[in-house]
Write a protein that holds these residues in place. Sequence first.
Motif, PDB file in Angstrom:
ATOM      1  N   MET A   1       0.861  -1.181   0.000  1.00 13.63           N
ATOM      2  CA  MET A   1       0.000   0.000   0.000  1.00 13.63           C
ATOM      3  C   MET A   1       0.895   1.227   0.000  1.00 13.63           C
ATOM      4  N   ASN A   2       0.671   2.102  -0.962  1.00 11.22           N
ATOM      5  CA  ASN A   2       1.465   3.317  -0.984  1.00 11.22           C
ATOM      6  C   ASN A   2       0.785   4.405  -0.141  1.00 11.22           C
ATOM      7  N   GLU A   3       1.476   5.524  -0.005  1.00 14.24           N
ATOM      8  CA  GLU A   3       0.989   6.605   0.852  1.00 14.24           C
ATOM      9  C   GLU A   3      -0.354   7.164   0.372  1.00 14.24           C
ATOM     10  N   ASP A   4      -0.517   7.295  -0.938  1.00 13.32           N
ATOM     11  CA  ASP A   4      -1.775   7.824  -1.466  1.00 13.32           C
ATOM     12  C   ASP A   4      -2.951   6.906  -1.135  1.00 13.32           C
ATOM     13  N   VAL A   5      -2.761   5.618  -1.280  1.00 17.19           N
ATOM     14  CA  VAL A   5      -3.822   4.650  -0.975  1.00 17.19           C
ATOM     15  C   VAL A   5      -4.143   4.682   0.521  1.00 17.19           C
ATOM     16  N   PHE A   6      -3.110   4.791   1.345  1.00 22.83           N
ATOM     17  CA  PHE A   6      -3.308   4.882   2.793  1.00 22.83           C
ATOM     18  C   PHE A   6      -4.205   6.065   3.151  1.00 22.83           C
ATOM     19  N   TRP A   7      -3.855   7.242   2.635  1.00 21.64           N
ATOM     20  CA  TRP A   7      -4.628   8.442   2.975  1.00 21.64           C
ATOM     21  C   TRP A   7      -6.026   8.401   2.373  1.00 21.64           C
ATOM     22  N   GLN A   8      -6.172   7.801   1.209  1.00 22.05           N
ATOM     23  CA  GLN A   8      -7.497   7.649   0.617  1.00 22.05           C
ATOM     24  C   GLN A   8      -8.350   6.742   1.505  1.00 22.05           C
ATOM     25  N   LEU A   9      -7.776   5.689   2.019  1.00 24.11           N
ATOM     26  CA  LEU A   9      -8.493   4.782   2.916  1.00 24.11           C
ATOM     27  C   LEU A   9      -8.925   5.500   4.195  1.00 24.11           C
ATOM     28  N   ILE A  10      -8.038   6.289   4.766  1.00 26.89           N
ATOM     29  CA  ILE A  10      -8.397   7.085   5.956  1.00 26.89           C
ATOM     30  C   ILE A  10      -9.579   7.990   5.619  1.00 26.89           C
ATOM     31  N   HIS A  11      -9.500   8.654   4.481  1.00 26.69           N
ATOM     32  CA  HIS A  11     -10.569   9.573   4.063  1.00 26.69           C
ATOM     33  C   HIS A  11     -11.898   8.841   3.879  1.00 26.69           C
ATOM     34  N   GLU A  12     -11.868   7.750   3.164  1.00 33.78           N
ATOM     35  CA  GLU A  12     -13.096   7.010   2.868  1.00 33.78           C
ATOM     36  C   GLU A  12     -13.730   6.391   4.116  1.00 33.78           C
ATOM     37  N   CYS A  13     -12.921   6.072   5.100  1.00 32.69           N
ATOM     38  CA  CYS A  13     -13.429   5.425   6.313  1.00 32.69           C
ATOM     39  C   CYS A  13     -13.742   6.408   7.442  1.00 32.69           C
ATOM     40  N   SER A  14     -13.427   7.671   7.247  1.00 25.60           N
ATOM     41  CA  SER A  14     -13.680   8.671   8.292  1.00 25.60           C
ATOM     42  C   SER A  14     -15.179   8.865   8.487  1.00 25.60           C
ATOM     43  N   PRO A  15     -15.627   8.852   9.736  1.00 18.69           N
ATOM     44  CA  PRO A  15     -17.057   9.030   9.999  1.00 18.69           C
ATOM     45  C   PRO A  15     -17.498  10.463   9.740  1.00 18.69           C
ATOM     46  N   SER A  16     -18.764  10.619   9.487  1.00 17.93           N
ATOM     47  CA  SER A  16     -19.307  11.951   9.228  1.00 17.93           C
ATOM     48  C   SER A  16     -19.709  12.655  10.519  1.00 17.93           C
ATOM     49  N   THR A  17     -19.690  11.936  11.623  1.00 15.82           N
ATOM     50  CA  THR A  17     -20.017  12.506  12.932  1.00 15.82           C
ATOM     51  C   THR A  17     -18.750  12.560  13.779  1.00 15.82           C
ATOM     52  N   PRO A  18     -18.725  13.380  14.825  1.00 13.84           N
ATOM     53  CA  PRO A  18     -17.529  13.455  15.670  1.00 13.84           C
ATOM     54  C   PRO A  18     -17.131  12.080  16.207  1.00 13.84           C
ATOM     55  N   ASP A  19     -15.822  11.846  16.232  1.00 16.89           N
ATOM     56  CA  ASP A  19     -15.252  10.566  16.646  1.00 16.89           C
ATOM     57  C   ASP A  19     -14.028  10.842  17.516  1.00 16.89           C
ATOM     58  N   PRO A  20     -14.226  11.405  18.717  1.00 20.09           N
ATOM     59  CA  PRO A  20     -13.098  11.891  19.513  1.00 20.09           C
ATOM     60  C   PRO A  20     -12.083  10.828  19.914  1.00 20.09           C
ATOM     61  N   ASP A  21     -12.474   9.569  19.971  1.00 23.49           N
ATOM     62  CA  ASP A  21     -11.528   8.524  20.349  1.00 23.49           C
ATOM     63  C   ASP A  21     -11.085   7.665  19.171  1.00 23.49           C
ATOM     64  N   GLY A  22     -11.596   7.957  17.998  1.00 26.78           N
ATOM     65  CA  GLY A  22     -11.194   7.223  16.811  1.00 26.78           C
ATOM     66  C   GLY A  22     -11.790   5.834  16.671  1.00 26.78           C
ATOM     67  N   HIS A  23     -12.761   5.497  17.510  1.00 22.41           N
ATOM     68  CA  HIS A  23     -13.337   4.149  17.461  1.00 22.41           C
ATOM     69  C   HIS A  23     -14.114   3.885  16.175  1.00 22.41           C
ATOM     70  N   GLN A  24     -14.866   4.876  15.706  1.00 21.76           N
ATOM     71  CA  GLN A  24     -15.632   4.691  14.473  1.00 21.76           C
ATOM     72  C   GLN A  24     -14.700   4.526  13.277  1.00 21.76           C
ATOM     73  N   LEU A  25     -13.684   5.348  13.217  1.00 16.41           N
ATOM     74  CA  LEU A  25     -12.705   5.239  12.140  1.00 16.41           C
ATOM     75  C   LEU A  25     -12.019   3.883  12.184  1.00 16.41           C
ATOM     76  N   ALA A  26     -11.590   3.470  13.357  1.00 14.96           N
ATOM     77  CA  ALA A  26     -10.902   2.181  13.496  1.00 14.96           C
ATOM     78  C   ALA A  26     -11.792   1.026  13.051  1.00 14.96           C
ATOM     79  N   ALA A  27     -13.053   1.054  13.437  1.00 20.22           N
ATOM     80  CA  ALA A  27     -13.980  -0.011  13.054  1.00 20.22           C
ATOM     81  C   ALA A  27     -14.183  -0.046  11.542  1.00 20.22           C
ATOM     82  N   SER A  28     -14.319   1.105  10.949  1.00 18.77           N
ATOM     83  CA  SER A  28     -14.518   1.184   9.508  1.00 18.77           C
ATOM     84  C   SER A  28     -13.271   0.712   8.756  1.00 18.77           C
TER      85      SER A  28
END
Length: 143
Positions: A1-28
Amino acid sequence: MNEDVFWQLIHECSPSTPDPDGHQLAASLAARLAKGPVFNVVGFAKQLSWALYRLDRREYGDDLSSDQFLYTRAAVVATGREEYQSVLRDPQRFMPYANGLVWAEALLYVPDKTYEHLTGDEWDRSTRYSYESYSNRAGWTDA
């Protein structure tokens, strides 16, 4: 996985609601990576370690405990590429994360849990760069 794919994955999996502990992002992220193949999990771990390593510098974490510093760096990564790069360019942008104790500890466990899910084995992870606090020796030398 290159850096661009990594950041795209973070973007695509980021929740649309606040996620102060990162649990939603981690689950996604875990759900997406669990679709395989294993080399994507390994690539994700390498990119995550590199991103955290780059933030492992005195100007960011001089006053934080090692755990606070690690989880706060993870929170910066969890915000996505644009903010991450802004923080790299301007260490003052790190302070709101550190002062607010915004953490994304859950992000750190995504590769290990996903690897175990895919293989049935625990991962004895080793990446080129350590994400542990104070491991970037160049970032902690006196200027």
